[in-house]
Design a protein around this motif. Structure first.
Motif, PDB file in Angstrom:
ATOM      1  N   ASP A  99       0.830  -1.208   0.000  1.00 34.76           N
ATOM      2  CA  ASP A  99       0.000   0.000   0.000  1.00 34.76           C
ATOM      3  C   ASP A  99       0.865   1.259   0.000  1.00 34.76           C
ATOM      4  OD1 ASP A  99      -2.306  -1.503   0.013  1.00 34.76           O
ATOM      5  OD2 ASP A  99      -2.699  -1.261   2.159  1.00 34.76           O
ATOM      6  N   LEU A 100       1.896   1.270   0.850  1.00 37.79           N
ATOM      7  CA  LEU A 100       2.767   2.445   0.934  1.00 37.79           C
ATOM      8  C   LEU A 100       3.554   2.660  -0.353  1.00 37.79           C
ATOM      9  CD1 LEU A 100       4.301   2.446   4.523  1.00 37.79           C
ATOM     10  CD2 LEU A 100       2.420   3.801   3.619  1.00 37.79           C
ATOM     11  N   ILE A 101       4.045   1.589  -0.932  1.00 33.11           N
ATOM     12  CA  ILE A 101       4.837   1.705  -2.159  1.00 33.11           C
ATOM     13  C   ILE A 101       3.976   2.252  -3.295  1.00 33.11           C
ATOM     14  CG2 ILE A 101       6.025   0.338  -3.927  1.00 33.11           C
ATOM     15  CD1 ILE A 101       7.001  -1.436  -1.512  1.00 33.11           C
ATOM     16  N   ARG A 102       2.752   1.792  -3.381  1.00 32.77           N
ATOM     17  CA  ARG A 102       1.847   2.323  -4.408  1.00 32.77           C
ATOM     18  C   ARG A 102       1.546   3.799  -4.156  1.00 32.77           C
ATOM     19  NH1 ARG A 102      -0.827  -1.121  -7.824  1.00 32.77           N
ATOM     20  NH2 ARG A 102      -0.404  -3.347  -7.513  1.00 32.77           N
ATOM     21  N   HIS A 103       1.349   4.137  -2.892  1.00 30.25           N
ATOM     22  CA  HIS A 103       1.097   5.538  -2.535  1.00 30.25           C
ATOM     23  C   HIS A 103       2.289   6.410  -2.907  1.00 30.25           C
ATOM     24  CE1 HIS A 103      -0.178   9.048  -0.273  1.00 30.25           C
ATOM     25  NE2 HIS A 103       0.915   8.987   0.472  1.00 30.25           N
ATOM     26  N   ARG A 104       3.504   5.938  -2.571  1.00 31.25           N
ATOM     27  CA  ARG A 104       4.712   6.688  -2.915  1.00 31.25           C
ATOM     28  C   ARG A 104       4.830   6.857  -4.432  1.00 31.25           C
ATOM     29  NH1 ARG A 104       4.838   7.338   1.871  1.00 31.25           N
ATOM     30  NH2 ARG A 104       6.564   7.007   3.328  1.00 31.25           N
ATOM     31  N   GLY A 105       4.546   5.797  -5.151  1.00 30.69           N
ATOM     32  CA  GLY A 105       4.652   5.858  -6.604  1.00 30.69           C
ATOM     33  C   GLY A 105       3.750   6.921  -7.200  1.00 30.69           C
ATOM     34  N   GLN A 106       2.530   7.019  -6.686  1.00 33.76           N
ATOM     35  CA  GLN A 106       1.603   8.038  -7.177  1.00 33.76           C
ATOM     36  C   GLN A 106       2.096   9.442  -6.839  1.00 33.76           C
ATOM     37  OE1 GLN A 106      -1.160   7.606  -9.151  1.00 33.76           O
ATOM     38  NE2 GLN A 106      -0.339   5.524  -9.277  1.00 33.76           N
ATOM     39  N   LEU A 107       2.651   9.601  -5.638  1.00 32.07           N
ATOM     40  CA  LEU A 107       3.170  10.912  -5.239  1.00 32.07           C
ATOM     41  C   LEU A 107       4.272  11.383  -6.178  1.00 32.07           C
ATOM     42  CD1 LEU A 107       3.562  10.891  -1.330  1.00 32.07           C
ATOM     43  CD2 LEU A 107       1.903  12.155  -2.693  1.00 32.07           C
ATOM     44  N   PHE A 108       5.219  10.494  -6.457  1.00 33.25           N
ATOM     45  CA  PHE A 108       6.403  10.901  -7.200  1.00 33.25           C
ATOM     46  C   PHE A 108       6.162  11.009  -8.701  1.00 33.25           C
ATOM     47  CE2 PHE A 108       8.526   9.904  -3.225  1.00 33.25           C
ATOM     48  CZ  PHE A 108       9.482  10.910  -3.160  1.00 33.25           C
ATOM     49  N   LEU A 109       4.985  10.650  -9.149  1.00 28.89           N
ATOM     50  CA  LEU A 109       4.642  10.903 -10.545  1.00 28.89           C
ATOM     51  C   LEU A 109       4.270  12.364 -10.762  1.00 28.89           C
ATOM     52  CD1 LEU A 109       2.592   7.721 -11.526  1.00 28.89           C
ATOM     53  CD2 LEU A 109       4.883   8.367 -12.302  1.00 28.89           C
ATOM     54  N   ARG A 110       4.069  13.084  -9.653  1.00 36.14           N
ATOM     55  CA  ARG A 110       3.731  14.507  -9.734  1.00 36.14           C
ATOM     56  C   ARG A 110       5.022  15.320  -9.595  1.00 36.14           C
ATOM     57  NH1 ARG A 110      -0.987  13.638  -5.185  1.00 36.14           N
ATOM     58  NH2 ARG A 110      -1.989  11.861  -6.210  1.00 36.14           N
ATOM     59  N   ASN A 111       4.960  16.426  -8.911  1.00 38.55           N
ATOM     60  CA  ASN A 111       6.140  17.260  -8.697  1.00 38.55           C
ATOM     61  C   ASN A 111       7.087  16.584  -7.709  1.00 38.55           C
ATOM     62  OD1 ASN A 111       7.543  19.473  -6.896  1.00 38.55           O
ATOM     63  ND2 ASN A 111       7.149  20.427  -8.888  1.00 38.55           N
ATOM     64  N   TYR A 112       8.344  16.407  -8.105  1.00 40.15           N
ATOM     65  CA  TYR A 112       9.279  15.626  -7.293  1.00 40.15           C
ATOM     66  C   TYR A 112       9.515  16.250  -5.920  1.00 40.15           C
ATOM     67  CZ  TYR A 112      13.613  13.538  -5.636  1.00 40.15           C
ATOM     68  OH  TYR A 112      14.557  12.929  -4.862  1.00 40.15           O
ATOM     69  N   GLU A 113       9.835  17.541  -5.866  1.00 41.57           N
ATOM     70  CA  GLU A 113      10.151  18.177  -4.589  1.00 41.57           C
ATOM     71  C   GLU A 113       8.941  18.219  -3.668  1.00 41.57           C
ATOM     72  OE1 GLU A 113      13.016  18.799  -3.407  1.00 41.57           O
ATOM     73  OE2 GLU A 113      14.071  18.280  -5.257  1.00 41.57           O
ATOM     74  N   GLU A 114       7.769  18.487  -4.227  1.00 37.91           N
ATOM     75  CA  GLU A 114       6.555  18.489  -3.411  1.00 37.91           C
ATOM     76  C   GLU A 114       6.262  17.088  -2.878  1.00 37.91           C
ATOM     77  OE1 GLU A 114       3.335  20.112  -5.633  1.00 37.91           O
ATOM     78  OE2 GLU A 114       4.215  22.120  -5.770  1.00 37.91           O
ATOM     79  N   ALA A 115       6.469  16.091  -3.728  1.00 31.67           N
ATOM     80  CA  ALA A 115       6.239  14.708  -3.311  1.00 31.67           C
ATOM     81  C   ALA A 115       7.203  14.310  -2.202  1.00 31.67           C
ATOM     82  CB  ALA A 115       6.396  13.773  -4.504  1.00 31.67           C
ATOM     83  N   LYS A 116       8.450  14.725  -2.326  1.00 31.38           N
ATOM     84  CA  LYS A 116       9.454  14.395  -1.318  1.00 31.38           C
ATOM     85  C   LYS A 116       9.093  15.027   0.026  1.00 31.38           C
ATOM     86  CE  LYS A 116      14.472  14.366  -0.699  1.00 31.38           C
ATOM     87  NZ  LYS A 116      15.771  14.796  -1.267  1.00 31.38           N
ATOM     88  N   ALA A 117       8.643  16.278   0.004  1.00 34.42           N
ATOM     89  CA  ALA A 117       8.254  16.961   1.236  1.00 34.42           C
ATOM     90  C   ALA A 117       7.054  16.274   1.884  1.00 34.42           C
ATOM     91  CB  ALA A 117       7.934  18.425   0.939  1.00 34.42           C
ATOM     92  N   GLN A 118       6.083  15.886   1.075  1.00 30.81           N
ATOM     93  CA  GLN A 118       4.908  15.208   1.622  1.00 30.81           C
ATOM     94  C   GLN A 118       5.275  13.837   2.177  1.00 30.81           C
ATOM     95  OE1 GLN A 118       1.450  15.162  -0.908  1.00 30.81           O
ATOM     96  NE2 GLN A 118       0.391  13.634   0.335  1.00 30.81           N
ATOM     97  N   CYS A 119       6.156  13.155   1.471  1.00 27.69           N
ATOM     98  CA  CYS A 119       6.613  11.841   1.914  1.00 27.69           C
ATOM     99  C   CYS A 119       7.259  11.932   3.296  1.00 27.69           C
ATOM    100  CB  CYS A 119       7.600  11.285   0.893  1.00 27.69           C
ATOM    101  SG  CYS A 119       8.282   9.671   1.290  1.00 27.69           S
TER     102      CYS A 119
END
Length: 210
Positions: A99-119
């Motif tokens: 579940d977490l890996i899929r969630h991370r994958g969806q995040l990082f398909l968007r803006n990388y820096e924003e995804a990293k901060a949210q992660c």
């Protein structure tokens, strides 16, 4: 010729946990690397059962779907708990990580820096269930389930090490998980693999270049 063949992109992705498991179990394997350009031509994709990689060969058995591969290897090498109760817990941990890996994958398909901060913001809540399960097994001084390593341990280790690349030093805030990582990393065959240039130089994702 090694009995196992991994067909995958030039990245850790869904396959590094499989490589960790095989290395720690003293197994050799062949790699068939698929570039993104080759994958984009669709010929190979059309030949894959679900149109996805990894593809895994175990002798005359061809498997797709990384979790099916992990469960197959778990059964093959006795890495699936000692009884049905432990096997259920191993599945629970693995599915939670999925579940977490899929969630991370969806995040990082968007803006990388924003995804990293949210992660990073979400990390404490996401790690808490695994800390809880670990703590319930001999006070966190053993494996994630039972008294022998399981495929869920390799999956959790892969997840935690990937985050160490993204957020160096973050495990200092999670002493139980940090000690767990160090125990697993100290296993001689696994340590040799994790220290190898093949692992160290392989990016987490060939698509995202991380």
């Amino acid at each position: 010729m090694p009995p196992y063949t991994i067909v995958y992109f030039p990245s850790r992705g869904r396959c590094e946990v499989i490589r960790m498991l095989l290395a720690d179990q003293g197994q050799s394997w062949k790699e068939e690397v698929v570039t993104l350009d080759a994958w984009g031509q669709d010929t190979l994709k059309a030949s894959c059962l679900f149109g996805q990689l990894p593809k895994f060969q175990d002798g005359d058995l061809t498997l797709y779907q990384s979790n099916a591969i992990l469960r197959h290897l778990g059964r093959s090498f006795g890495l699936y708990g000692k009884d049905q109760r432990e096997a259920a817990l191993v599945d629970m941990v693995n599915d939670g990580l999925e579940d977490l890996i899929r969630h991370r994958g969806q995040l990082f398909l968007r803006n990388y820096e924003e995804a990293k901060a949210q992660c990073l913001k979400e990390l404490p809540g996401h790690l808490k269930p695994f800390e809880t399960v670990l703590a319930q097994n001999k006070g966190g001084q053993s494996f994630i389930v039972g008294d022998q390593i399981s495929f869920a341990d390799y999956r959790l280790l892969d997840f935690l090490l990937n985050h160490e690349l993204l957020f160096p030093g973050y495990l200092n805030d999670y002493p139980l998980l940090s000690a767990y990582v160090e125990r697993l990393r100290a296993r001689p065959k696994l340590k040799a693999f994790l220290d190898s240039p093949e692992h160290v130089n392989r990016p987490i994702s060939s698509r995202l270049k991380i």
